[in-house]
Scaffold this motif. Structure first.
Motif, mmCIF file in Angstrom:
data_model
loop_
_atom_site.group_PDB
_atom_site.id
_atom_site.type_symbol
_atom_site.label_atom_id
_atom_site.label_comp_id
_atom_site.label_asym_id
_atom_site.label_seq_id
_atom_site.Cartn_x
_atom_site.Cartn_y
_atom_site.Cartn_z
ATOM 1 N N GLY A 185 0.787 -1.229 0.000
ATOM 2 C CA GLY A 185 0.000 0.000 0.000
ATOM 3 C C GLY A 185 0.816 1.275 0.000
ATOM 4 N N LYS A 186 2.133 1.164 -0.151
ATOM 5 C CA LYS A 186 3.007 2.339 -0.164
ATOM 6 C C LYS A 186 3.670 2.479 -1.524
ATOM 7 C CE LYS A 186 4.043 1.825 4.781
ATOM 8 N NZ LYS A 186 5.117 1.689 5.796
ATOM 9 N N LYS A 187 3.850 3.707 -1.962
ATOM 10 C CA LYS A 187 4.387 3.962 -3.302
ATOM 11 C C LYS A 187 5.888 3.700 -3.344
ATOM 12 C CE LYS A 187 4.317 7.540 -6.903
ATOM 13 N NZ LYS A 187 3.692 8.816 -7.313
ATOM 14 N N ILE A 188 6.293 2.914 -4.355
ATOM 15 C CA ILE A 188 7.713 2.653 -4.564
ATOM 16 C C ILE A 188 8.189 3.196 -5.909
ATOM 17 C CG2 ILE A 188 7.455 0.359 -5.638
ATOM 18 C CD1 ILE A 188 9.900 -0.518 -3.917
ATOM 19 N N CYS A 189 7.239 3.427 -6.831
ATOM 20 C CA CYS A 189 7.623 3.886 -8.162
ATOM 21 C C CYS A 189 6.502 4.704 -8.776
ATOM 22 C CB CYS A 189 7.944 2.680 -9.052
ATOM 23 S SG CYS A 189 8.473 3.102 -10.729
ATOM 24 N N GLY A 190 6.888 5.777 -9.472
ATOM 25 C CA GLY A 190 5.955 6.590 -10.240
ATOM 26 C C GLY A 190 6.479 6.769 -11.656
ATOM 27 N N ILE A 191 5.566 6.804 -12.618
ATOM 28 C CA ILE A 191 5.936 6.860 -14.030
ATOM 29 C C ILE A 191 5.073 7.900 -14.721
ATOM 30 C CG2 ILE A 191 6.092 5.519 -16.177
ATOM 31 C CD1 ILE A 191 6.303 3.009 -14.299
ATOM 32 N N LEU A 192 5.683 8.655 -15.622
ATOM 33 C CA LEU A 192 4.966 9.720 -16.323
ATOM 34 C C LEU A 192 5.415 9.743 -17.775
ATOM 35 C CD1 LEU A 192 2.977 12.107 -15.765
ATOM 36 C CD2 LEU A 192 4.997 13.563 -15.519
ATOM 37 N N SER A 193 4.462 9.666 -18.706
ATOM 38 C CA SER A 193 4.772 9.696 -20.136
ATOM 39 C C SER A 193 4.154 10.919 -20.791
ATOM 40 C CB SER A 193 4.249 8.437 -20.842
ATOM 41 O OG SER A 193 4.886 7.275 -20.367
ATOM 42 N N GLU A 194 4.865 11.474 -21.769
ATOM 43 C CA GLU A 194 4.340 12.619 -22.504
ATOM 44 C C GLU A 194 4.804 12.577 -23.952
ATOM 45 O OE1 GLU A 194 6.054 16.421 -21.215
ATOM 46 O OE2 GLU A 194 7.365 15.261 -19.885
ATOM 47 N N HIS A 195 3.931 13.049 -24.830
ATOM 48 C CA HIS A 195 4.228 13.089 -26.261
ATOM 49 C C HIS A 195 5.017 14.353 -26.586
ATOM 50 C CE1 HIS A 195 3.230 14.108 -30.517
ATOM 51 N NE2 HIS A 195 3.408 12.809 -30.684
ATOM 52 N N ILE A 196 5.925 14.232 -27.551
ATOM 53 C CA ILE A 196 6.698 15.385 -27.987
ATOM 54 C C ILE A 196 6.888 15.313 -29.496
ATOM 55 C CG2 ILE A 196 8.925 14.240 -27.546
ATOM 56 C CD1 ILE A 196 10.006 17.064 -26.792
ATOM 57 N N GLU A 197 6.826 16.468 -30.164
ATOM 58 C CA GLU A 197 7.068 16.534 -31.603
ATOM 59 C C GLU A 197 7.704 17.872 -31.938
ATOM 60 O OE1 GLU A 197 4.865 16.046 -35.963
ATOM 61 O OE2 GLU A 197 3.716 15.796 -34.108
ATOM 62 N N HIS A 198 8.811 17.829 -32.688
ATOM 63 C CA HIS A 198 9.484 19.052 -33.101
ATOM 64 C C HIS A 198 8.770 19.614 -34.335
ATOM 65 C CE1 HIS A 198 12.549 21.840 -34.512
ATOM 66 N NE2 HIS A 198 13.135 21.732 -33.324
ATOM 67 N N PRO A 199 8.413 20.904 -34.327
ATOM 68 C CA PRO A 199 7.626 21.462 -35.438
ATOM 69 C C PRO A 199 8.359 21.517 -36.767
ATOM 70 C CG PRO A 199 8.341 23.202 -33.948
ATOM 71 C CD PRO A 199 8.694 21.910 -33.290
ATOM 72 N N ILE A 200 9.700 21.472 -36.748
ATOM 73 C CA ILE A 200 10.466 21.576 -37.989
ATOM 74 C C ILE A 200 11.066 20.232 -38.391
ATOM 75 C CG2 ILE A 200 12.436 22.684 -39.129
ATOM 76 C CD1 ILE A 200 11.938 25.108 -37.313
ATOM 77 N N THR A 201 11.765 19.582 -37.479
ATOM 78 C CA THR A 201 12.379 18.290 -37.805
ATOM 79 C C THR A 201 11.339 17.173 -37.866
ATOM 80 O OG1 THR A 201 12.797 17.666 -35.494
ATOM 81 C CG2 THR A 201 14.481 19.003 -36.615
ATOM 82 N N HIS A 202 10.194 17.408 -37.211
ATOM 83 C CA HIS A 202 9.095 16.428 -37.136
ATOM 84 C C HIS A 202 9.503 15.151 -36.406
ATOM 85 C CE1 HIS A 202 6.658 19.014 -39.604
ATOM 86 N NE2 HIS A 202 7.587 19.033 -40.542
ATOM 87 N N GLN A 203 10.604 15.235 -35.669
ATOM 88 C CA GLN A 203 10.934 14.112 -34.790
ATOM 89 C C GLN A 203 9.860 14.028 -33.717
ATOM 90 O OE1 GLN A 203 14.696 12.230 -32.335
ATOM 91 N NE2 GLN A 203 14.641 14.435 -32.573
ATOM 92 N N LYS A 204 9.272 12.856 -33.572
ATOM 93 C CA LYS A 204 8.208 12.741 -32.572
ATOM 94 C C LYS A 204 8.278 11.394 -31.877
ATOM 95 C CE LYS A 204 4.575 11.164 -35.770
ATOM 96 N NZ LYS A 204 3.204 11.456 -36.258
ATOM 97 N N GLY A 205 7.798 11.399 -30.664
ATOM 98 C CA GLY A 205 7.803 10.172 -29.895
ATOM 99 C C GLY A 205 7.242 10.419 -28.513
ATOM 100 N N ILE A 206 7.599 9.542 -27.599
ATOM 101 C CA ILE A 206 7.110 9.607 -26.224
ATOM 102 C C ILE A 206 8.298 9.583 -25.278
ATOM 103 C CG2 ILE A 206 5.699 8.489 -24.449
ATOM 104 C CD1 ILE A 206 4.075 7.223 -26.735
ATOM 105 N N ILE A 207 8.284 10.511 -24.324
ATOM 106 C CA ILE A 207 9.269 10.507 -23.248
ATOM 107 C C ILE A 207 8.601 9.930 -22.007
ATOM 108 C CG2 ILE A 207 10.713 11.911 -21.737
ATOM 109 C CD1 ILE A 207 10.963 13.920 -24.014
ATOM 110 N N THR A 208 9.208 8.892 -21.455
ATOM 111 C CA THR A 208 8.676 8.265 -20.243
ATOM 112 C C THR A 208 9.667 8.459 -19.110
ATOM 113 O OG1 THR A 208 7.478 6.602 -21.541
ATOM 114 C CG2 THR A 208 7.856 6.116 -19.215
ATOM 115 N N GLY A 209 9.231 9.141 -18.076
ATOM 116 C CA GLY A 209 10.068 9.366 -16.905
ATOM 117 C C GLY A 209 9.718 8.390 -15.792
ATOM 118 N N ILE A 210 10.733 7.833 -15.166
ATOM 119 C CA ILE A 210 10.540 6.834 -14.109
ATOM 120 C C ILE A 210 11.290 7.276 -12.855
ATOM 121 C CG2 ILE A 210 10.909 4.432 -13.386
ATOM 122 C CD1 ILE A 210 10.970 5.117 -17.062
ATOM 123 N N GLY A 211 10.618 7.227 -11.734
ATOM 124 C CA GLY A 211 11.250 7.437 -10.442
ATOM 125 C C GLY A 211 11.043 6.200 -9.585
ATOM 126 N N LEU A 212 12.112 5.498 -9.285
ATOM 127 C CA LEU A 212 12.032 4.272 -8.483
ATOM 128 C C LEU A 212 12.804 4.472 -7.191
ATOM 129 C CD1 LEU A 212 11.409 1.231 -8.072
ATOM 130 C CD2 LEU A 212 13.465 0.724 -9.413
#
Length: 244
Positions: A107-134
């Motif tokens: 019942g106690k938190k050991i890990c949190g995870i957060l994902s967000e989408h990103i896209e560069h308007p010129i290079t059009h590189q796009k994907g997902i950044i997932t941050g993890i805290g353990l």
């Protein structure tokens, strides 16, 4: 997906570091993993600070190039949760995923995870950044300063763990679950997710800002949204949290 680790001594936020590099036009390979021994400005959901004393916990982010629809982002977070769950199980720590992005032990938190989408308007590189805290070597004294119940690998095993070795051991689990997720997003991980998150029909409260809804767990939708059975019928819940 092959993951390549880049360690830093100190960063404000591993997520923000990756975002900055991408928005500066740098072509970041898929599978790039940024880790730091000291994260000074990490945040979780709702911009809550992620407390991580230096050289104590694992703080890292992964960049994943994908053309997946935005609706698939939450299920990548869930796939990452399953990867960390498997690592903890290999260390004899029994954890339970908590929708949408946490892992709990007793019942106690050991890990949190957060994902967000990103896209560069010129290079059009796009994907997902997932941050993890353990929480790896967080002590009981340090855990007591956090505003919600927290635990760590140290607390659960009474043993300190190398941050570098722990991250290396996590890599195959991350690669496995990322590969699973890519095949059919949430439906590819539905069965293990549902098996680990508790029985249908159990009472739930969902808090989103100042709003709270009560009901019972009716399952999960096509994209991993929580289905809450209420007096008004089944409500799909896309955002919010289940209070500890």
């Amino acid at each position: 997906m092959k993951l390549k680790i880049r360690w830093h001594d100190r960063l404000g936020s591993t997520n923000q570091h990756l975002k900055k590099e991408i928005m500066e036009g740098k072509m970041i390979p898929s599978g790039t993993l940024i880790a730091t021994h000291d994260q000074t400005n990490g945040t979780g959901r709702f911009d809550r600070p992620w407390i991580a004393p230096p050289h104590t916990n694992l703080c890292f982010s992964i960049y994943h190039t994908t053309n997946a629809p935005l609706t698939a982002i939450p299920s990548l977070t869930m796939a990452t949760t399953l990867a960390v769950h498997d690592l903890l199980r290999s260390r004899r720590i029994t954890a339970q995923p908590k929708w949408p992005n946490d892992l709990l032990v007793r019942g106690k938190k050991i890990c949190g995870i957060l994902s967000e989408h990103i896209e560069h308007p010129i290079t059009h590189q796009k994907g997902i950044i997932t941050g993890i805290g353990l929480n790896v070597n967080l002590t009981t004294t340090q855990a007591s300063t956090i505003d919600q119940p927290a635990t760590s690998m140290l607390i659960e095993t009474d043993t300190t763990h190398s941050l570098e070795a722990t991250l290396e051991d996590l890599l195959p689990h991350l690669s496995f679950w990322f590969k699973q997720w890519q095949t059919n997003y949430f439906n590819a991980i539905r069965a293990p997710w549902e098996a680990l998150t508790g029985p249908l029909g159990r009472p739930l409260k969902i808090r989103d800002g100042n709003q709270t809804q009560s009901g019972t767990l009716a399952g999960y939708g096509e994209n991993g949204e929580l289905l809450l059975q209420t007096n008004q019928g089944i409500q799909p819940i896309w955002s919010g949290e289940i209070p500890l």
